[in-house]
Design a protein around this motif. Structure first.
Motif, PDB file in Angstrom:
ATOM      1  N   VAL A  59     -10.129 -15.857  -5.888  1.00 45.17           N
ATOM      2  CA  VAL A  59      -9.753 -14.466  -5.926  1.00 45.17           C
ATOM      3  C   VAL A  59      -8.962 -14.061  -4.577  1.00 45.17           C
ATOM      4  O   VAL A  59      -8.983 -14.219  -3.675  1.00 45.17           O
ATOM      5  CB  VAL A  59     -10.659 -13.422  -6.114  1.00 45.17           C
ATOM      6  CG1 VAL A  59     -10.271 -11.937  -6.089  1.00 45.17           C
ATOM      7  CG2 VAL A  59     -11.479 -13.573  -7.379  1.00 45.17           C
ATOM      8  N   VAL A  60      -7.633 -13.593  -4.998  1.00 42.92           N
ATOM      9  CA  VAL A  60      -6.534 -13.096  -3.865  1.00 42.92           C
ATOM     10  C   VAL A  60      -6.236 -11.615  -4.458  1.00 42.92           C
ATOM     11  O   VAL A  60      -5.342 -11.595  -5.155  1.00 42.92           O
ATOM     12  CB  VAL A  60      -5.340 -14.048  -3.871  1.00 42.92           C
ATOM     13  CG1 VAL A  60      -4.584 -13.659  -2.880  1.00 42.92           C
ATOM     14  CG2 VAL A  60      -5.878 -15.432  -3.619  1.00 42.92           C
ATOM     15  N   ALA A  61      -6.706 -10.792  -3.711  1.00 47.11           N
ATOM     16  CA  ALA A  61      -6.170  -9.505  -3.717  1.00 47.11           C
ATOM     17  C   ALA A  61      -4.764  -9.216  -3.340  1.00 47.11           C
ATOM     18  O   ALA A  61      -4.827  -9.421  -2.122  1.00 47.11           O
ATOM     19  CB  ALA A  61      -7.246  -8.327  -3.285  1.00 47.11           C
ATOM     20  N   ALA A  62      -3.849  -8.924  -3.902  1.00 50.12           N
ATOM     21  CA  ALA A  62      -2.578  -8.571  -3.401  1.00 50.12           C
ATOM     22  C   ALA A  62      -1.707  -7.694  -4.291  1.00 50.12           C
ATOM     23  O   ALA A  62      -2.219  -7.652  -5.519  1.00 50.12           O
ATOM     24  CB  ALA A  62      -1.848  -9.858  -3.412  1.00 50.12           C
ATOM     25  N   ASP A  63      -1.009  -6.933  -3.668  1.00 50.73           N
ATOM     26  CA  ASP A  63      -0.052  -5.938  -4.452  1.00 50.73           C
ATOM     27  C   ASP A  63       1.162  -6.480  -4.355  1.00 50.73           C
ATOM     28  O   ASP A  63       2.076  -6.470  -3.193  1.00 50.73           O
ATOM     29  CB  ASP A  63       0.023  -4.656  -3.667  1.00 50.73           C
ATOM     30  CG  ASP A  63       0.825  -3.539  -4.384  1.00 50.73           C
ATOM     31  OD1 ASP A  63       1.448  -3.953  -5.398  1.00 50.73           O
ATOM     32  OD2 ASP A  63       0.963  -2.191  -4.113  1.00 50.73           O
ATOM     33  N   LEU A  64       1.716  -6.965  -5.548  1.00 45.28           N
ATOM     34  CA  LEU A  64       3.375  -7.766  -5.560  1.00 45.28           C
ATOM     35  C   LEU A  64       4.255  -6.864  -5.366  1.00 45.28           C
ATOM     36  O   LEU A  64       5.343  -7.119  -4.965  1.00 45.28           O
ATOM     37  CB  LEU A  64       3.361  -8.345  -6.698  1.00 45.28           C
ATOM     38  CG  LEU A  64       2.273  -9.704  -7.000  1.00 45.28           C
ATOM     39  CD1 LEU A  64       2.480 -10.224  -8.385  1.00 45.28           C
ATOM     40  CD2 LEU A  64       2.836 -10.699  -5.948  1.00 45.28           C
ATOM     41  N   ALA A  65       3.962  -5.399  -5.018  1.00 49.31           N
ATOM     42  CA  ALA A  65       5.152  -4.468  -4.815  1.00 49.31           C
ATOM     43  C   ALA A  65       5.402  -4.483  -3.325  1.00 49.31           C
ATOM     44  O   ALA A  65       6.511  -4.204  -2.801  1.00 49.31           O
ATOM     45  CB  ALA A  65       4.706  -2.893  -5.117  1.00 49.31           C
ATOM     46  N   ASP A  66       4.598  -5.490  -2.723  1.00 50.41           N
ATOM     47  CA  ASP A  66       4.673  -5.614  -1.446  1.00 50.41           C
ATOM     48  C   ASP A  66       5.472  -6.897  -0.799  1.00 50.41           C
ATOM     49  O   ASP A  66       5.123  -7.854  -1.613  1.00 50.41           O
ATOM     50  CB  ASP A  66       3.271  -5.870  -0.556  1.00 50.41           C
ATOM     51  CG  ASP A  66       3.321  -6.334   1.111  1.00 50.41           C
ATOM     52  OD1 ASP A  66       4.716  -6.482   1.630  1.00 50.41           O
ATOM     53  OD2 ASP A  66       2.252  -6.153   1.627  1.00 50.41           O
ATOM     54  N   ARG A  67       6.736  -6.955  -0.387  1.00 51.69           N
ATOM     55  CA  ARG A  67       7.468  -8.068  -0.374  1.00 51.69           C
ATOM     56  C   ARG A  67       7.015  -9.075   0.323  1.00 51.69           C
ATOM     57  O   ARG A  67       7.445 -10.437   0.263  1.00 51.69           O
ATOM     58  CB  ARG A  67       8.927  -7.664   0.187  1.00 51.69           C
ATOM     59  CG  ARG A  67       8.844  -7.222   1.702  1.00 51.69           C
ATOM     60  CD  ARG A  67      10.260  -6.963   2.216  1.00 51.69           C
ATOM     61  NE  ARG A  67      10.186  -6.390   3.760  1.00 51.69           N
ATOM     62  CZ  ARG A  67      10.615  -7.106   4.542  1.00 51.69           C
ATOM     63  NH1 ARG A  67      10.824  -8.403   4.461  1.00 51.69           N
ATOM     64  NH2 ARG A  67      10.449  -6.728   5.996  1.00 51.69           N
ATOM     65  N   HIS A  68       5.868  -8.737   1.032  1.00 53.49           N
ATOM     66  CA  HIS A  68       5.411 -10.064   2.077  1.00 53.49           C
ATOM     67  C   HIS A  68       4.145 -10.602   0.917  1.00 53.49           C
ATOM     68  O   HIS A  68       3.730 -11.700   1.403  1.00 53.49           O
ATOM     69  CB  HIS A  68       4.710  -9.619   3.099  1.00 53.49           C
ATOM     70  CG  HIS A  68       5.569  -9.070   4.183  1.00 53.49           C
ATOM     71  ND1 HIS A  68       6.770  -9.823   4.690  1.00 53.49           N
ATOM     72  CD2 HIS A  68       5.887  -7.577   4.505  1.00 53.49           C
ATOM     73  CE1 HIS A  68       7.537  -8.948   5.666  1.00 53.49           C
ATOM     74  NE2 HIS A  68       7.017  -7.790   5.471  1.00 53.49           N
ATOM     75  N   ALA A  69       3.812 -10.007  -0.134  1.00 57.03           N
ATOM     76  CA  ALA A  69       2.842 -10.678  -0.840  1.00 57.03           C
ATOM     77  C   ALA A  69       2.739 -12.080  -1.578  1.00 57.03           C
ATOM     78  O   ALA A  69       1.973 -12.711  -1.277  1.00 57.03           O
ATOM     79  CB  ALA A  69       2.659  -9.663  -2.022  1.00 57.03           C
ATOM     80  N   PRO A  70       4.099 -12.356  -2.042  1.00 55.69           N
ATOM     81  CA  PRO A  70       4.214 -13.892  -2.521  1.00 55.69           C
ATOM     82  C   PRO A  70       3.866 -14.954  -1.423  1.00 55.69           C
ATOM     83  O   PRO A  70       3.085 -16.052  -1.570  1.00 55.69           O
ATOM     84  CB  PRO A  70       5.563 -13.829  -3.105  1.00 55.69           C
ATOM     85  CG  PRO A  70       5.844 -12.350  -3.612  1.00 55.69           C
ATOM     86  CD  PRO A  70       5.342 -11.703  -2.398  1.00 55.69           C
ATOM     87  N   ARG A  71       4.414 -14.631  -0.346  1.00 60.80           N
ATOM     88  CA  ARG A  71       4.211 -15.579   1.032  1.00 60.80           C
ATOM     89  C   ARG A  71       2.670 -15.670   1.204  1.00 60.80           C
ATOM     90  O   ARG A  71       2.280 -16.867   1.386  1.00 60.80           O
ATOM     91  CB  ARG A  71       5.115 -15.318   2.209  1.00 60.80           C
ATOM     92  CG  ARG A  71       4.850 -16.307   3.143  1.00 60.80           C
ATOM     93  CD  ARG A  71       5.712 -16.027   4.348  1.00 60.80           C
ATOM     94  NE  ARG A  71       5.556 -14.767   4.891  1.00 60.80           N
ATOM     95  CZ  ARG A  71       6.202 -14.191   5.861  1.00 60.80           C
ATOM     96  NH1 ARG A  71       7.446 -14.676   6.265  1.00 60.80           N
ATOM     97  NH2 ARG A  71       5.801 -12.909   6.316  1.00 60.80           N
TER      98      ARG A  71
END
Length: 265
Positions: A59-71
């Motif tokens: 599980v990886v909790a992340a908000d893809l609206a954050d530009r740093h999230a994909p990295r």
């Protein structure tokens, strides 16, 4: 099902089409990396699939609206020693106000989630797929990509980008054993319309024949990418609708793009 030894990364995995993909791929023996904002839902889903199918679910909790999230997501998978063989870019959002009235931060978030993050995650996973000679990428476009633009919405333009880029990537990557499919569902029973606040209105206006279940969409999308179809429009009614509004058949357009590309070296 025997385990495949392959791992699928699914964004927007906490509900709707994303959760349906998670259940379908786990049932086929694939390990999973589940990505969404709501960690509690992801954890519950991971526990369900691990217990039922005996696959590994991270599980990886992340908000893809954050530009740093994909990295950050890819750095997390690398730290866990996971190679991504399947990428399902499913996370989505849409505004429910006019362009002029929407704060730019909201518009920027739409672009980040459904264009920039989709493109970056594909770019970050493709090198490993090329090395291993296998990859499957499903990008969630929409039936809206075949429709005329809708007033005030970025959505049709964004989904048209996803449709076109998915085909372009498939042309480039197919010789390396990587298939890319733009999955273009129509109206689907999911939380998407709840977030937009349009479920009641849409349900009241549209006949039931136009609606699909997320499980059917995921099943047809997975079948399409494995069959090497760069565009998948799930459901007979949706196929007819797309054909009626698109003057150039999808397959012919794909052929023209692959054959007569003036920028190809």
């Amino acid at each position: 099902m025997p385990r495949t030894g392959r791992t699928a990364l699914i964004t927007g995995a906490s509900a709707g089409i994303g959760a349906a993909f998670a259940r379908h791929l786990a049932a086929e023996g694939n390990n999973l990396v589940l990505v969404a904002r709501r960690e509690d839902r992801l954890t519950a889903l991971a526990e369900e699939l691990t217990t039922r199918h005996h696959v590994r679910c991270d599980v990886v909790a992340a908000d893809l609206a954050d530009r740093h999230a994909p990295r950050a997501i890819m750095e997390r998978t690398q730290a866990l020693g996971i190679d991504i063989d399947v990428l399902v870019n499913n996370a989505g959002m849409s505004g429910n106000s006019t362009f002029a009235d929407a704060p730019f931060d909201a518009l920027s978030a739409e672009i980040q989630v459904m264009i920039t993050a989709v493109t970056e995650l594909a770019h970050r996973t493709v090198p490993g797929m090329k090395e291993r000679g296998y990859g499957r990428i499903i990008n969630l476009s929409s039936l809206a990509a075949f429709m005329p633009p809708a007033a005030s919405l970025l959505y049709t333009g964004i989904k048209s980008y996803v449709l076109d880029v998915s085909q372009a990537l498939d042309m480039e990557l197919r010789p390396h054993g990587i298939h890319v499919t733009a999955l273009c569902p129509g109206f689907t029973h999911s939380e998407f319309h709840d977030v937009m606040g349009t479920r009641d209105a849409a349900t009241a206006k549209l006949p039931s024949v136009l609606w699909q279940n997320p499980e059917d969409v995921a099943r047809e999308g997975w079948r399409a990418v494995n069959a090497g179809k760069p565009v998948c429009i799930p459901g007979f009614v949706n196929k007819v609708t797309a054909a009626a509004v698109k003057p150039i058949p999808t397959r012919f357009g794909y052929y023209l793009g692959r054959t007569f590309n003036p920028f190809k070296h």
